[in-house]
Every structure is written in structure tokens, then in C-alpha cells.
Design an enzyme around this catalytic site. Structure first.
Site, PDB file in Angstrom:
ATOM      1  N   HIS A 329       0.852  -1.183   0.000  1.00 21.57           N
ATOM      2  CA  HIS A 329       0.000   0.000   0.000  1.00 21.57           C
ATOM      3  C   HIS A 329       0.887   1.232   0.000  1.00 21.57           C
ATOM      4  CE1 HIS A 329      -2.862   3.034   1.541  1.00 21.57           C
ATOM      5  NE2 HIS A 329      -3.757   2.301   0.910  1.00 21.57           N
ATOM      6  N   ASP A 388      -7.910  -4.637  -0.588  1.00 25.94           N
ATOM      7  CA  ASP A 388      -8.320  -5.251  -1.857  1.00 25.94           C
ATOM      8  C   ASP A 388      -8.003  -6.744  -1.899  1.00 25.94           C
ATOM      9  OD1 ASP A 388      -9.293  -2.895  -3.128  1.00 25.94           O
ATOM     10  OD2 ASP A 388      -7.229  -2.248  -3.423  1.00 25.94           O
TER      11      ASP A 388
END
Length: 451
Positions: A329, A388
Site C-alpha cells: 500500500h 483489496d
């Protein structure tokens, strides 16, 4: 007349010239200390504004030094873990979260009841909107349908250009209420006209939550289990907001700063979220896992799984991008708090759906991927699973079509975008205009006869 999607030979030839004359030497970005992506080499974002809406924490100061820590996410100062656990497994929390983001405080029971009634009232579409706008021009891309529906609402709004706070708040509340209908009805039109399946349009139920209405309007029989609606509600909470610097929320600030109308702002934010580097990432995770399941004989063999992940990083398998989707991320390093929250709910749903073996594979890859990445890549911070990684798996178990994966993200994030649009307007900042340095040499003009 040529079809709009056809590329003429002349255009292909011109595109080669376009590529040739637009290549910038990568060394120049370092020379001029350009923060590409508005981030430095450590992934820290360039400070471009202030916000009170949410906070992302991935490091702490210990003995005067910055050190990485487990990720934390705060909505209006409240830890996302406390918000989710505070529901006590009984209440649906997305609407409560939207209230918090918009108004900066947790609602009382009376506040929440009034807010739910308001959203229910705004969940009504203009007469013939579904027939004239959604059914008559179906699209294979639901994000396109969402954008088109949002922009069309402009024509139905007599105060479309009014940027006063009460009017913008009214517009935002209507969009929060209508996004699920735009998305699901858009899919039903696509599923009928493109795939030849039966067309059905369920009206939303007044006392249903957003999550319940999504499942009700999507399924032919309108039925769902408590576990299904609860985990979808959790997904909406976790996706509702994520700081002012993510691409789509920054787009909200940028376009709002120009003084334009709400519908144009939200359409622009939807365009940002549609990108595979942003809202479309969970689709890539699902596609990656389908590839892994097809090519790994023994899902319980850590050695075989590790070898395949290594090949993936080397660009030898799957889409040959050299990426393991769902890992890493821009801000978080040790952990993404949204993924941590999701994990326990995912396990419960996988047992209900008989997908526990697949969940075990997800868990193994979540553990092995950071190790493989650290062996293969020079990384400046830790790598962990992001939200995700699990969200696509959840939507798949819920029977949601992949066409709705990114719209579900939008259904949640419209709450955060609305809060940021209001914050931008209330604080009346300058129009956002960053600087780009020109690196093209100056040239003498040449008459057309001598070119």
C-alpha cells in the site's frame, strides 16, 4: 462513416509521433527533485492540504525516530476498529459512518433514525429515469453507467449550480442514497441486453440498510442471509473514506476548488476510481487467484505456492506484470487495518459458503507474499495485504458480479467524497494548481515552406 471505436491508420501513424515527442528523460525527475505521484522515495505524500475527516497512521515516533507500526485508520478521530466493534454485531453501520464523516460527530439514536428516513426518501429516482437513462443506453462498464447517471441528474436539478452548503449537502445525500440503484440497475440492464438474461428491477425497501438493498435489488428473489448483508455492510464502512490524499478524494478536492457543481465533481472522482491502479484493484486480485488455483496442483504445498509467487514477481506467469496484486500500500507498511478487520468476517463467510479451502489459500499467500517480495525487491518499507486482497473474495462469495466490484467501492466512497467536497467549500481554499517544470528546449519558428 467509421465507427467511433475504430482507429484509422493515420491515427496510428500520428500516435507514433505523439510517443516520440512526449518522452521525458527519467533522470530529469531526479535532477529537479520532482515528487512523482506527489510522493517521495519513501512513499510519503507531499502535504497539499489539511483535513479533519480521516487520518491514516503507519508510523510512530519512538525515542525521536520514526518507526513503522501496525496501520491505524481514524474517521473523525475515532479508530475504525472501535467503530466496527461498537456495532456489537447487531446494527448496520454504513449509514452511521456516513453521518459521522459528513457531520463530524457520532449520531444519537434520534439523529440516526432521522438520517435513515432522509436517505430512504432520497432513494427515489425521478420518474422514468431508469427507463430513459439506464435501460435505453446500457453499458458493459458499470462505472460508465454511474458517471452517466450522475451527470444526467444535473438536468433534473433546478439548483444544480448552487454551491451553497445546504444545497450541496442535499445533493450529496441524494447521491449517497442513489448510488446503489444506479449501480445495480445498470448491471441489470447490461445483464439483460448484453447477456440475454431476464430483466428485473426491484424497488428498494424503505427500512433496509444500504447493504441490504444492494443484495435485495441485485438478486432475482431479493433474498439474503444476515451474514451476507452484515459483511457487505462492513465492506462499505471500510471503503467509505481513506484520507484526503488518495487519487479519487484528491480529485474531489481539486475539482471542487474550481467552484464547479457537485455532479461534475463526483463524475470526475468516479473517473479516477475506475482506474485499475485505484478502485479496480480487487478485480485483479480475483483474476490472480483464479490463475493461481488453475496452476497450483496442491493448494496446501507452501513450496509450490512460494515458487509460483516468485515466478509471478519475475513476470513469468499470470499477466506478466511482475506484481502480486493485493499486496502493499502507498501508506501502510506493517499492516492495513481494513484488511485486519475484514479477515475475521471473511473467515466466517467462507465457512457459510463452503469456501474454507480457498480462504486457507488466501491466508497462506497473505503470509508468504511479503517474504517473497522482500527477497526479490528492494523495498523502502514493509509490505502487507491491503483491503483489496480480501474484498474481491468477499464479493465473489456474495455472488456479486465482477462488473459491480468497483461500483461497490464507489457506493461506499461517495460518503467520503461528499465530506471532503463540503470541507473544501466550507474552508474556501484557493483553486488547486500545482507546478510543472517545462524541460523542452526553446526553438526558432520555421515557416511552413521550410519545414
Amino acid at each position: 462513416m467509421k465507427r467511433i471505436s475504430q482507429i484509422a491508420p493515420e491515427v496510428i501513424e500520428l500516435s507514433e509521433k505523439c510517443i516520440k515527442n512526449n518522452n521525458i528523460d527519467p533522470a530529469l525527475y531526479k535532477k529537479y527533485d520532482v515528487k512523482r505521484g506527489l510522493r517521495d522515495i519513501n512513499g510519503n505524500g507531499v502535504l497539499t492540504g489539511l483535513t479533519e475527516i480521516s487520518e491514516i497512521c503507519s508510523s510512530k515516533i519512538v525515542d525521536g525516530k520514526e518507526v513503522s507500526c501496525d496501520g491505524e485508520l481514524y474517521y473523525r478521530g475515532y479508530n475504525i476498529n472501535d467503530i466496527v466493534s461498537g456495532l456489537n454485531g447487531r446494527r448496520y453501520g454504513f449509514e452511521e459512518t456516513a453521518y459521522l464523516l459528513l457531520f463530524g460527530e457520532l449520531p444519537s439514536s434520534e439523529n440516526l433514525h432521522s438520517f435513515l428516513s432522509l436517505l430512504s426518501e432520497y432513494r427515489k429516482l425521478p420518474t422514468s429515469f431508469v427507463r430513459d437513462i439506464i435501460l435505453k443506453a446500457p453499458s458493459s462498464d458499470m462505472m460508465n453507467t454511474l458517471q452517466r447517471s450522475v451527470l444526467t441528474l444535473y438536468a433534473y436539478d433546478k439548483k444544480a449550480n448552487d454551491t451553497s452548503i445546504p444545497n450541496v449537502l442535499r445533493q450529496c445525500l441524494q447521491l449517497i442514497a442513489l448510488f446503489p440503484l444506479f449501480s445495480v440497475y445498470g448491471y441489470q440492464a447490461y445483464n439483460h441486453y448484453y447477456s440475454g438474461n431476464s430483466l428485473f428491477i426491484h424497488q428498494p425497501v424503505a427500512n433496509y440498510s444500504t447493504a441490504e438493498n444492494i443484495l435485495h435489488c441485485l438478486r432475482p428473489d431479493g433474498k439474503f442471509t444476515a451474514t451476507e448483508s452484515k459483511i457487505l455492510d462492513i465492506a462499505l464502512i471500510l471503503h467509505a473514506e481513506h484520507g484526503g490524499g488518495n487519487n479519487s478524494t484528491f480529485t474531489t478536492h481539486v475539482v471542487s476548488s474550481s467552484g464547479t457543481d457537485t455532479y461534475s465533481v463526483v463524475a470526475a472522482s468516479l473517473g479516477s476510481l475506475k482506474g485499475p491502479k485505484h478502485g479496480g484493484a480487487n478485480i485483479k486480485v480475483v483474476e490472480m487467484f483464479e490463475n493461481i488455483k488453475e496452476n497450483i496442483k496442491n493448494w496446501n504445498d507452501e513450496g509450490e505456492v512460494r515458487d509460483y509467487l516468485s515466478k509471478m514477481l519475475d513476470g513469468e506467469v499470470f499477466d506478466k506484470s511482475g506484481l502480486i496484486y493485493g499486496m502493499g500500500h502507498a501508506v501502510y507498511s506493517i499492516s492495513d487495518p481494513r484488511a485486519n478487520i475484514f479477515r475475521s468476517f471473511v473467515k466466517k463467510l467462507s465457512l457459510e459458503k463452503g469456501c474454507d479451502e480457498e480462504y486457507t489459500l488466501y491466508s497462506m499467500i497473505e503470509r508468504l507474499a511479503p517474504e517473497v517480495i522482500s527477497e526479490k525487491r528492494k523495498i523502502y518499507k514493509g509490505v502487507s495485504a491491503n483491503v483489496d486482497f480480501y474484498s474481491g473474495f468477499v464479493y465473489k462469495m456474495l455472488g456479486l458480479p465482477t462488473e459491480l466490484f468497483t461500483p461497490i467501492f464507489a457506493i461506499a466512497r461517495i460518503a467520503g467524497w461528499s465530506a471532503h467536497r463540503l470541507e473544501e467549500l466550507i474552508n474556501a481554499g484557493k483553486i488547486i494548481r500545482p507546478s510543472y517544470k517545462n524541460v523542452c528546449e526553446r526553438k526558432d519558428y520555421i515557416d511552413i515552406e521550410n519545414r
